[in-house]
Design a protein around this motif. Structure first.
Motif, PDB file in Angstrom:
ATOM      1  N   LEU A 183     -11.469 -20.567   0.536  1.00  0.00           N
ATOM      2  CA  LEU A 183     -10.918 -21.872   0.151  1.00  0.00           C
ATOM      3  C   LEU A 183      -9.495 -22.058   0.672  1.00  0.00           C
ATOM      4  CD1 LEU A 183     -12.413 -21.963  -3.425  1.00  0.00           C
ATOM      5  CD2 LEU A 183     -12.980 -23.538  -1.555  1.00  0.00           C
ATOM      6  N   TRP A 218      -8.093 -19.321  -7.297  1.00  0.00           N
ATOM      7  CA  TRP A 218      -7.705 -20.350  -6.330  1.00  0.00           C
ATOM      8  C   TRP A 218      -7.100 -21.518  -7.092  1.00  0.00           C
ATOM      9  CZ3 TRP A 218     -10.173 -25.244  -4.739  1.00  0.00           C
ATOM     10  CH2 TRP A 218      -9.570 -25.802  -3.599  1.00  0.00           C
ATOM     11  N   VAL A 223     -12.817 -18.914  -9.230  1.00  0.00           N
ATOM     12  CA  VAL A 223     -13.996 -19.432  -8.541  1.00  0.00           C
ATOM     13  C   VAL A 223     -14.920 -18.260  -8.223  1.00  0.00           C
ATOM     14  CG1 VAL A 223     -14.887 -20.705  -6.554  1.00  0.00           C
ATOM     15  CG2 VAL A 223     -12.639 -21.284  -7.501  1.00  0.00           C
ATOM     16  N   ASP A 229     -20.921 -22.753  -6.237  1.00  0.00           N
ATOM     17  CA  ASP A 229     -19.510 -22.866  -6.638  1.00  0.00           C
ATOM     18  C   ASP A 229     -18.617 -23.124  -5.428  1.00  0.00           C
ATOM     19  OD1 ASP A 229     -21.058 -21.020  -8.491  1.00  0.00           O
ATOM     20  OD2 ASP A 229     -19.293 -21.406  -9.721  1.00  0.00           O
ATOM     21  N   ARG A 232     -19.129 -26.673  -4.191  1.00  0.00           N
ATOM     22  CA  ARG A 232     -18.474 -27.648  -5.081  1.00  0.00           C
ATOM     23  C   ARG A 232     -16.965 -27.708  -4.808  1.00  0.00           C
ATOM     24  NH1 ARG A 232     -19.990 -25.537  -9.499  1.00  0.00           N
ATOM     25  NH2 ARG A 232     -21.908 -26.750  -9.752  1.00  0.00           N
ATOM     26  N   GLU A 233     -16.328 -26.540  -4.651  1.00  0.00           N
ATOM     27  CA  GLU A 233     -14.881 -26.514  -4.421  1.00  0.00           C
ATOM     28  C   GLU A 233     -14.526 -27.057  -3.041  1.00  0.00           C
ATOM     29  OE1 GLU A 233     -12.734 -25.892  -6.680  1.00  0.00           O
ATOM     30  OE2 GLU A 233     -13.999 -24.972  -8.223  1.00  0.00           O
ATOM     31  N   THR A 236     -14.008 -30.767  -2.722  1.00  0.00           N
ATOM     32  CA  THR A 236     -12.804 -31.415  -3.276  1.00  0.00           C
ATOM     33  C   THR A 236     -11.686 -31.571  -2.249  1.00  0.00           C
ATOM     34  OG1 THR A 236     -11.737 -29.340  -3.993  1.00  0.00           O
ATOM     35  CG2 THR A 236     -13.333 -30.340  -5.505  1.00  0.00           C
TER      36      THR A 236
END
Length: 449
Positions: A183, A218, A223, A229, A232-233, A236
């Protein structure tokens, strides 16, 4: 790591040392190449655009198919002939004897994703610049893709043992990156101007299995290293997120609502490979394609805009006419949007080599043409249904008021394009709304709305 005998002394160029790179194979190998050139630039090396301007050349190889191995060996030979100083890395590097027999003049050979070994080999044969400056490299690293999209590798290796594949032997078992590391890299890329993140690995939907879905921090929360998962992150960050190499495990169903909500692109790259249960069993793949058809229907009920890309193999050992016809019928039912088809070829070390009843080359060729003809008709129909719609398009190439881009249903290099005109100039990297006016077998055509 395996290396050839070292040269008597490293090259000491009078000017800033320059390294050329040849990157072969899949996007996962491209990411490896990007990491290597980022490390090189961080240490002050320059990246040469051609053989003539390089003090030495790195060749990042592919070794998945015999044809890919041949291409890699040819590329190594070309680099040796044009430059003379060559270091080899990548998948074929897992078989250093093959490389050294064909090209005894290579300076060193390292295996796949052995970044430290590659850097050690470069240091050995090309003296590092004095006082390297880290600010020579942008925070997002150096990339070989255009500025507006980037491949995001989330794991290495694979736990599957498909009979036609030797990737686990080349790259090892699954090793997932911590979710927070993925991420943070994605966030840096988006801040640097990347508009599209292409998530890749050998088996994307198995992400995190090896680390038992462990959590990492994160931003202000933990996470899990898990497919849903992470998806989904990533959704964003404000960029297009495209999922590649998704093995159709049951939990893939969980990501479809994110696509329906617009959090990630309505696109799944799933290598189904075949439809016959017997052939799938021989391939050591999931053998219940009837259930897969039901799942595809449910996915499209939830997300009508979903596009599915897949790859298939024709002419697998023992494939009968009836089993090939079963594959064609399955395609008609599944209505796969984008498709790549390969004629089976033996790979050194693959279990499938021992299977009986090889399919003659002329039969493979005929089946390939039949399948592609069926798929062309499916693709043409799917694209006709887009005519009249207004869709977002990311611009890849622009000539001012004419341009070529991709819809949310198209990945770079492997899928179709959107050819468009505009009253005002558009630039590469922009995302514009296009009214689709017509279609052909693989591409869309329209005007910026």
């Amino acid at each position: 790591m395996s290396t050839t005998p070292l040269a008597p002394a490293p090259i000491k160029p009078a000017k800033t040392p320059k390294v050329g790179i040849v990157s072969l194979g899949c996007p996962k190998a491209l990411v490896d190449s990007e990491r290597i050139i980022t490390r090189l630039r961080a240490e002050g090396y320059q990246i040469a655009p051609d053989y003539a301007g390089a003090d030495l050349v790195l060749v990042n190889t592919c070794g998945f198919l015999d044809s890919a191995r041949d291409e890699s060996l040819a590329a190594i030979g070309e680099a040796i002939e044009a430059n003379g100083k060559v270091i080899v890395t990548g998948c074929l590097g897992a078989e250093p004897d093959v490389i050294q027999r064909a090209h005894p003049k290579v300076l060193a050979v390292t295996g796949p994703h052995q970044y430290e070994a590659v850097m050690d080999a470069v240091h050995t044969h090309l003296t590092p610049p004095h006082n390297p400056h880290l600010d020579l490299v942008p925070e997002s690293g150096l990339r070989l893709t255009p500025r507006h999209y980037a491949y995001l590798k989330i794991s290495e290796g694979c736990n599957n043992r498909c009979s036609f594949c030797i990737i686990p032997a080349l790259r090892g078992d699954l090793v997932s990156r911590p979710a927070a590391d993925v991420l943070r890299e994605a966030e840096r890329l988006v801040k640097a101007g990347v508009k599209e993140l292409l998530v890749i690995s050998q088996d994307t939907s198995a992400y995190g299995v090896d680390v038992k879905y462990s959590e990492s921090r994160w931003r202000d929360h933990d996470v899990r290293a898990k497919f849903i998962d992470l998806s989904r992150e990533l959704g964003t960050l404000g960029a297009w997120v495209r999922l590649h190499y998704v093995y159709p495990y049951p939990h893939v169903d969980e990501v479809i609502p994110l696509m329906a909500e617009g959090k990630i692109l309505p696109y799944l790259d799933i290598p189904f490979q075949h439809a016959s249960p017997r052939i799938l069993k021989a391939m050591r793949r999931p053998a219940s394609q009837a259930k897969t058809l039901d799942r595809i229907r449910r996915w499209r009920d939830i997300c009508p805009d979903l596009a599915i890309r897949s790859t298939f193999i024709v002419g697998f050992p023992g494939e009968t006419d009836a089993e090939f016809d079963e594959l064609l019928a399955w395609l008609e039912e599944a209505k796969i949007d984008r498709l790549g088809c390969f004629k089976y070829e033996p790979v050194a070390g693959a279990l499938a080599n021992a299977l009986p009843d090889p399919v003659p080359e002329e039969v493979k060729e005929a089946r390939w043409h039949r399948l592609m003809k069926v798929q062309q008709a499916i693709s043409a129909k799917r694209l006709r249904d887009k005519v009249g719609r207004r869709i977002p398009v990311i611009i890849d190439e622009s000539n001012g008021r004419t341009a070529k881009g991709r819809s949310m249903w198209d990945a770079p290099d492997i899928d179709g394009s959107v050819h468009l005109t505009s009253r005002l100039p558009v630039r590469a990297g922009e995302i514009v709304t296009v009214r689709i006016e017509r279609s052909d077998a693989y591409d869309l055509h329209g005007q910026v709305a």
